[in-house]
Design an enzyme around this catalytic site. Structure first.
Site, mmCIF file in Angstrom:
data_model
loop_
_atom_site.group_PDB
_atom_site.id
_atom_site.type_symbol
_atom_site.label_atom_id
_atom_site.label_comp_id
_atom_site.label_asym_id
_atom_site.label_seq_id
_atom_site.Cartn_x
_atom_site.Cartn_y
_atom_site.Cartn_z
ATOM 1 N N THR A 127 0.860 -1.184 0.000
ATOM 2 C CA THR A 127 0.000 0.000 0.000
ATOM 3 C C THR A 127 0.895 1.232 0.000
ATOM 4 O O THR A 127 2.117 1.134 0.121
ATOM 5 C CB THR A 127 -0.901 0.028 1.251
ATOM 6 O OG1 THR A 127 -0.069 0.152 2.415
ATOM 7 C CG2 THR A 127 -1.744 -1.229 1.362
ATOM 8 N N ASP A 128 0.296 2.411 -0.120
ATOM 9 C CA ASP A 128 1.100 3.638 -0.093
ATOM 10 C C ASP A 128 1.810 3.817 1.238
ATOM 11 O O ASP A 128 2.920 4.371 1.297
ATOM 12 C CB ASP A 128 0.209 4.859 -0.370
ATOM 13 C CG ASP A 128 -0.236 4.923 -1.826
ATOM 14 O OD1 ASP A 128 0.492 4.364 -2.682
ATOM 15 O OD2 ASP A 128 -1.309 5.497 -2.097
ATOM 16 N N CYS A 129 1.193 3.355 2.330
ATOM 17 C CA CYS A 129 1.831 3.507 3.648
ATOM 18 C C CYS A 129 2.722 2.319 3.998
ATOM 19 O O CYS A 129 3.637 2.454 4.802
ATOM 20 C CB CYS A 129 0.783 3.736 4.731
ATOM 21 S SG CYS A 129 -0.515 2.492 4.768
ATOM 22 N N TYR A 130 2.453 1.174 3.394
ATOM 23 C CA TYR A 130 3.290 -0.019 3.576
ATOM 24 C C TYR A 130 3.656 -0.571 2.195
ATOM 25 O O TYR A 130 3.080 -1.562 1.735
ATOM 26 C CB TYR A 130 2.547 -1.094 4.392
ATOM 27 C CG TYR A 130 2.302 -0.714 5.836
ATOM 28 C CD1 TYR A 130 3.347 -0.706 6.755
ATOM 29 C CD2 TYR A 130 1.025 -0.379 6.278
ATOM 30 C CE1 TYR A 130 3.138 -0.362 8.087
ATOM 31 C CE2 TYR A 130 0.802 -0.033 7.607
ATOM 32 C CZ TYR A 130 1.861 -0.029 8.502
ATOM 33 O OH TYR A 130 1.648 0.309 9.817
#
Length: 262
Positions: A127-130
């Site tokens: 994901t964008d954060c992970y």
């Protein structure tokens, strides 16, 4: 005359308390009455050591750089839970790889306590954060953030005994049963059992401090499959499956002298 907790605690602080094991008190009971034992003894210690499948450990690995949300996690090739937070897991004692059933979650926990290196491999969708999708590394109990033993069910007051009356070997997840009643599988500490020595849980309860696998631990709740049965013998001891406790402790401070994978 009855003793109060305050009086007993004061004797413990002064170093004058008489402390015996349940085994020693059982020997006293051959010659003394319960009242005489209560007058002579201030503290009775009890313990249990046996096979327990409802055991496991919460682990927090710490974040990688770049970070990953671990959705599929393997430790030494054993699939463990990916259903917690980004880098948390729960290792169940009976987690295993069906292709190698002789090594499982209980052995991972024992290896961690022993300070051995464990191979961690994990995957995530990204994901964008992970953004990271895969990681493979080596961990020990000293390199991860937390390692907490949490057993949802320990110290069964009574449990089933399994035997095999057939002509063939029976293979169970708790061990092999030989034909013609040649062995029995059971788990109890008998006269040393904490829950048999406190059958109504008058002193063991939420927050009780205990000795757990070599270090300090606590009772956190009633254990799973807890059942307050009315089926008892003449001494008030349950005669069927009854009470259990859930326990917790810092796995990093534990010892393989008291915890083994089987």
């Amino acid at each position: 005359m009855a003793k109060t907790y305050a009086e007993i605690n004061d004797k413990i602080k002064k170093g004058t308390a008489v402390v015996l094991t349940a085994e020693e008190v059982s020997e006293l009971a051959k010659t003394l009455s319960p009242q005489e034992i209560a007058e002579k003894v201030d503290v009775v210690t009890t313990a249990t050591f046996g096979a327990m499948c409802s055991s496991g450990a919460f682990l927090n690995f710490g974040h990688a750089n770049p970070p990953i949300r671990m959705e599929k996690i393997e430790l030494n090739g054993i699939r463990v839970s990916g259903g917690l937070a980004a880098v948390d897991t729960y290792v169940g004692a009976t987690d295993c790889n069906p292709e190698n059933p002789s090594y499982g979650g209980a052995h991972i926990i024992e290896d961690l306590i022993a300070g051995k290196e464990i191979t961690l491999e994990a995957w995530g969708k990204g994901t964008d954060c992970y953004p990271r999708k895969h990681i493979k590394t080596v961990i020990t109990k000293d390199t991860i953030n937390e390692a907490i033993l949490y057993n949802p069910r320990n110290a069964y007051q009574n449990y089933n005994v399994a035997t095999n009356s057939t002509d063939k070997i029976k293979y169970t997840y708790m061990g092999t049963l030989l034909p013609k009643l040649r062995n029995a599988s059971y788990s109890t500490a008998g006269e040393l059992s904490p829950l048999l020595n406190d059958p109504e849980c008058r002193t063991i309860g939420l927050g009780t401090r205990i000795f757990l696998c070599g270090t300090e631990g606590y009772v956190t709740w009633n254990g799973t499959q807890f059942h307050s049965t009315k089926e008892t013998n003449e001494h008030g001891i349950p005669t069927s499956n009854a009470r259990t406790i859930a326990v917790i402790g810092d796995l990093k401070n534990m010892s393989t002298e008291f915890l083994r994978g089987v």
